[in-house]
Design an enzyme around this catalytic site. Sequence first.
Site, PDB file in Angstrom:
ATOM      1  N   ASN A  11       0.866  -1.183   0.000  1.00 45.08           N
ATOM      2  CA  ASN A  11       0.000   0.000   0.000  1.00 45.08           C
ATOM      3  C   ASN A  11       0.902   1.232   0.000  1.00 45.08           C
ATOM      4  OD1 ASN A  11      -1.844   2.017   0.428  1.00 45.08           O
ATOM      5  ND2 ASN A  11      -2.305   1.461   2.554  1.00 45.08           N
ATOM      6  N   LYS A  13       0.047   4.178  -0.217  1.00 44.52           N
ATOM      7  CA  LYS A  13      -0.644   5.341   0.368  1.00 44.52           C
ATOM      8  C   LYS A  13      -0.457   6.558  -0.548  1.00 44.52           C
ATOM      9  CE  LYS A  13       0.323   3.471   4.919  1.00 44.52           C
ATOM     10  NZ  LYS A  13      -0.078   3.578   6.299  1.00 44.52           N
ATOM     11  N   HIS A  96      -9.725   0.722   4.565  1.00 42.96           N
ATOM     12  CA  HIS A  96      -8.475   0.965   5.303  1.00 42.96           C
ATOM     13  C   HIS A  96      -8.754   1.919   6.466  1.00 42.96           C
ATOM     14  CE1 HIS A  96      -4.402   2.298   6.189  1.00 42.96           C
ATOM     15  NE2 HIS A  96      -3.982   1.231   5.555  1.00 42.96           N
ATOM     16  N   GLU A  98      -7.183   4.328   7.613  1.00 45.94           N
ATOM     17  CA  GLU A  98      -6.971   5.765   7.336  1.00 45.94           C
ATOM     18  C   GLU A  98      -8.188   6.359   6.642  1.00 45.94           C
ATOM     19  OE1 GLU A  98      -3.174   5.354   5.387  1.00 45.94           O
ATOM     20  OE2 GLU A  98      -2.281   4.786   7.308  1.00 45.94           O
ATOM     21  N   GLU A 166      -5.710  -5.303  10.414  1.00 46.01           N
ATOM     22  CA  GLU A 166      -4.734  -4.246  10.676  1.00 46.01           C
ATOM     23  C   GLU A 166      -5.094  -3.491  11.945  1.00 46.01           C
ATOM     24  OE1 GLU A 166      -2.563  -2.999   6.882  1.00 46.01           O
ATOM     25  OE2 GLU A 166      -4.372  -1.803   6.973  1.00 46.01           O
ATOM     26  N   GLY A 172       1.804   2.234  10.759  1.00 44.49           N
ATOM     27  CA  GLY A 172       2.691   3.392  10.621  1.00 44.49           C
ATOM     28  C   GLY A 172       3.369   3.816  11.914  1.00 44.49           C
ATOM     29  N   SER A 212       3.072  -2.083  10.493  1.00 45.39           N
ATOM     30  CA  SER A 212       4.511  -2.017  10.753  1.00 45.39           C
ATOM     31  C   SER A 212       5.247  -3.317  10.418  1.00 45.39           C
ATOM     32  CB  SER A 212       4.771  -1.590  12.206  1.00 45.39           C
ATOM     33  OG  SER A 212       4.231  -0.294  12.438  1.00 45.39           O
TER      34      SER A 212
END
Length: 256
Positions: A11, A13, A96, A98, A166, A172, A212
Amino acid sequence: MSRRTPIVAANWKMHTTLSTAAELCRALRESIDGVRGVEKVVCPPFVFLALAREGLAGSTIKVGAQNVFWEEKGAFTGEVSPPMLADLCEYVIIGHSERRKYFGETDETVNRRLRAALAQGLRPIFCVGETAEERQGGRTEEVLLRQVREGLGGIEISSGFVVAYEPVWAIGTGVPATGEMANETIVLIRRELASLYGGALAQAARIQYGGSVDGANIAEFMGEPEIDGALVGGASLKADVFTAIVAGAARLKGTA
Ligand code: PEP
């Protein structure tokens, strides 16, 4: 035990430019095209999908998008529809954290996106995960089962469907879950899939861990029986690190 083909997805991003995206595709083509027994997917920003499609054409590396709108066409400025993606990529990340955190994504909108993507023949990477607060409050199971049930409400899945577990607190942050914790949580997700779709489809579903992941910890995750690959953010922007992750998945889990 069933043999699920692991899937490792990158990903990117909101990273890369035209030239760095092209270079990353070139480097990955050189380093992971030949890795067998693991499905490899690269998910660049929308604007570089065509470039990735061209740069990876004829290779074993597949292309995915990072989101999709549910309408087919119309006055929806700035959105990208399933038919637009269908000509450019095979996979699409949906839900996701985010998107959930910064763009108002809910279980209901995730469900609409999943339906629309599947109707178009796209293959979703359906993301679920609990926040640190939810885990600390003992609500992990409740939150994940709700995300799975409501995200997939009224949807039929097929063999090999992809879910990414996740934990939000691991994305991150450089602080991954442990392999054991991720495995235990994925067991809960697979159990919920079994109650929705029956044991065979649940056993065939591929559940990735994301948060991560890097070249040093991939072995810990791939050593766990229920984890079928990884969704990789930051570490996927470095060709050598992503290559090490793919190689680790192939070594420990590869079906070739
Ligand atoms: C992600 O974006 O899905 C992700 C897991 O990011 P990172 O690997 O950087 O934690």
